[in-house]
Design an enzyme around this catalytic site. Structure first.
Site, short mmCIF file in Angstrom:
data_model
loop_
_atom_site.label_atom_id
_atom_site.label_comp_id
_atom_site.label_asym_id
_atom_site.label_seq_id
_atom_site.Cartn_x
_atom_site.Cartn_y
_atom_site.Cartn_z
N HIS A 1 27.86 49.65 -21.04
CA HIS A 1 27.92 48.95 -19.75
C HIS A 1 29.35 48.97 -19.20
O HIS A 1 30.11 48.03 -19.41
CB HIS A 1 27.45 47.50 -19.93
CG HIS A 1 25.99 47.39 -20.13
ND1 HIS A 1 25.09 47.32 -19.09
CD2 HIS A 1 25.25 47.36 -21.26
CE1 HIS A 1 23.86 47.25 -19.57
NE2 HIS A 1 23.93 47.26 -20.89
N GLU B 1 30.37 48.46 -16.32
CA GLU B 1 30.62 47.43 -15.30
C GLU B 1 31.27 46.18 -15.89
O GLU B 1 31.95 45.44 -15.18
CB GLU B 1 29.32 47.07 -14.57
CG GLU B 1 28.28 46.26 -15.35
CD GLU B 1 27.36 47.10 -16.23
OE1 GLU B 1 27.73 48.24 -16.58
OE2 GLU B 1 26.26 46.61 -16.58
N CYS C 1 22.86 52.44 -19.44
CA CYS C 1 22.05 51.96 -20.54
C CYS C 1 20.60 52.40 -20.38
O CYS C 1 20.29 53.57 -20.59
CB CYS C 1 22.21 50.45 -20.68
SG CYS C 1 21.86 49.86 -22.34
N1 GLN Z 1 15.87 48.37 -23.15
C1 GLN Z 1 16.85 49.30 -23.60
C2 GLN Z 1 17.26 49.04 -25.03
O1 GLN Z 1 17.04 47.99 -25.55
C3 GLN Z 1 18.06 49.30 -22.69
C4 GLN Z 1 18.82 48.01 -22.70
C5 GLN Z 1 19.80 47.89 -21.57
O2 GLN Z 1 19.70 48.58 -20.58
N2 GLN Z 1 20.75 46.98 -21.69
O3 GLN Z 1 17.83 49.90 -25.65
#
Ligand code: GLN
Length: 545
Positions: free
Chosen positions: A517, A519, A383
């Site tokens: 994600h 995970e 992410c």
């Molecule tokens: N801050 C970034 C976004 O909002 C990544 C978010 C995250 O890593 N869950 O896109």
């Protein structure tokens, strides 16, 4: 017929109620029953989405896009049953629904009260969205005696009355502290906690007592006597050295046997082979790898609960122990980041930048990525970790040397930016920079299509996947050529080709960034392919002899 097991906690918090519920879920499953686990959280936030991860731990995201308590992660990892929106509720959500109904006039002029309106809303939630499950295990967050949990306790008491003993069971998790000076386990806090529960009309049927020591039989009988349960229903939950031993340990103490006895169910004991094999692999790894997680909330490991677990799963399938070093990325923000990286990362077999929010610490993360890229250390960006890998790549190209994310403010090269509109199936979602913080993120499962000849497709063994998202910003597809010139290939995209989902480097032994994600979907008995492959790459570094 669906039966309900309510799990409450007493004496202190952090007793591992979530894990105990998850382990019980698994034991019942292994006896052939269909289970679903739920959590009722007494706090006033509408969901944990806006709570600080350092206070509350990770926000676990479900396929259907709910931001939920991290215990739902334990439930999924132990039972493989994917949680839904309808498996986690908070006092805040209950009240906001009740108040919305009141404003609409749905209560026809009645005076709205905790009993019956709030308790009815809680009961409706407990009973909703049930298919053909044999058991709903419903954990009540917090500790008995908290003001906030009273409406929940009243609601489950009523469910107990409505459905009777044949369909409800109350399990109370407590602590037996060991007083070293007296050399004794103390039962008094448990007695008091059960009294507290009895005072709101709930008589626990099973007591699960957490302890460091063995409990002599006469102590067990004493607890039973004082708490009005039979000695056999006082289950000792002695500490174990790894969480995968929990199901077997609780079974040995008779937990699932007593639960089945309570409901008058006769089934053969569970086959614990799977858990024994996992525990064995954890206890006897063939080697070790060092993985650095470079992030911001590294002081509280609960904020990356699923991530730590997924790395462990990758370790289990590779028969290695994964040693995690939590590195605060701000430590890399010195006048000489290269030297700082060498100092902190040279012993590492792999580097991971996890999900994150906000600018603080981001330059340190980018430095860690430069180190991984140039030193050919396996890198996984999740992410925010993918977004930072994208900025790192773009900055190597002269024209986009100032590449940034609009999350950090205005920039002339928004290589990561806010998408105001995106499509999922036949539904278009919109968001704007002014929206409330909760509710404007791309949340839940979204499809991703991978290039056939990509490393990602090879390790997934398919080109079509669905993974869970939780983010507001996106990699800007308009910079595709720039990124490819920098050696970073966009190898996975949303089906409409607008949203980059996976990036990878071909000039590197293992370098992958994912916008989702992974995970969240990894299980000890079914490790996620990205983590299996990442840990395998770390193992190949062979730094530990
Ligand atoms: N801050 C970034 C976004 O909002 C990544 C978010 C995250 O890593 N869950 O896109």
């Amino acid at each position: 017929m669906t039966r309900f097991i309510f799990i409450t906690g007493g004496v202190v918090s952090s007793l591992g109620k979530g894990l105990a519920s998850a382990a019980l879920g698994s034991l019942l499953q292994l006896r052939g029953y269909k289970v679903r686990l739920r959590k009722l959280d007494p706090y006033l936030n509408v969901d944990p989405g806006t709570m600080s991860p350092t206070q509350h731990g990770e926000v676990f995201v479900t396929d259907d896009g709910a931001e939920t308590d991290l215990d739902l992660g334990h439930y999924e990892r132990f039972t493989g049953v994917h949680a839904r929106k309808s498996d986690n509720v908070t006092t805040g959500r209950i009240y906001s629904d009740v108040l919305a109904k009141e404003r609409r006039g749905d209560y026809l002029g009645a005076t709205i009260q905790v009993i019956p309106h709030v308790t009815d809303a809680i009961k409706d939630f407990i009973m909703s969205d049930i298919d053909d499950e044999d058991f709903i295990l419903c954990e009540i967050g917090g500790t008995v005696g908290d003001i906030e949990s009273l409406p929940f306790l009243e609601a489950i008491r009523q469910v107990g009355n409505d459905l009777g003993r044949e369909r409800t069971c109350f399990m109370h998790v407590t602590l037996l502290p060991f007083i070293a000076a007296a050399g004794e386990l103390k039962t008094k806090p448990t007695q008091h906690s059960v009294k507290e529960l009895q005072s709101v009309g709930i008589q626990p049927n099973i007591l699960l007592c957490r302890t460091e020591q063995f409990l002599p039989d006469e102590q067990r009988a004493k607890i039973g006597l004082f708490c009005n349960v039979s000695a056999a229903d006082v289950i000792l939950a002695q500490d174990v050295d790894n969480i995968y031993k929990v199901p077997a340990a609780y079974h040995e103490q008779g937990l699932d046997t007593q639960i089945c006895k309570h409901f008058g169910l006769e089934t053969s004991p569970p086959d614990l082979g799977m858990w024994e094999q996992i525990a064995e692999r954890v206890s006897r790894p063939e080697s070790e790898v060092n993985v650095a997680i470079v992030g911001k909330y590294t002081s509280l490991q609960d904020s990356y609960k699923s991530l730590g677990e997924a790395l462990d799963h990758g370790g289990i399938s590779n028969r290695v122990k994964v040693n995690i070093t939590w590195l605060d990325s701000e430590l890399l923000e010195t006048d000489d980041p290269e030297e700082a990286c060498r100092q902190h990362l040279s012993q590492m077999d792999a580097i991971l930048v996890p999900g994150g929010f906000g600018q603080r610490g981001s330059e340190g993360k980018i430095s860690a990525i430069t180190y991984a890229r140039t030193q050919k250390v396996p890198y996984l960006g999740i992410c925010f970790g993918m977004q930072m890998a994208v900025l790192e790549a773009a900055r190597t190209i002269e024209q986009t040397a100032t590449a940034s994310s609009t999350e950090f403010g205005e920039t002339d090269h928004p290589v990561v930016g806010l998408m105001t509109e995106w499509v999922s199936g036949n539904k278009t979602s919109k968001r704007s920079a002014e929206d409330d913080l909760g509710g404007t993120m791309r949340l839940g499962a979204y499809p991703c299509v991978m290039a056939e000849d990509s490393r990602a497709a090879a390790l997934y063994g398919t080109t079509q996947i669905e993974e869970r998202h939780r983010h507001r910003y996106e990699v800007n597809i308009g910079y595709r050529d720039t990124l490819e010139a920098a050696g970073l290939r966009i190898s996975g995209l949303s089906p409409d080709g607008e949203l980059p989902e996976i990036v990878e480097r071909e000039d590197h032994p293992w370098f992958i960034g994912v916008q989702f994600h992974p995970e969240l979907k990894s299980k000890p008995f079914d490790a996620h392919p990205l983590f299996v492959s990442f840990v395998e790459a770390a193992k190949k570094q062979n730094r530990i002899v």
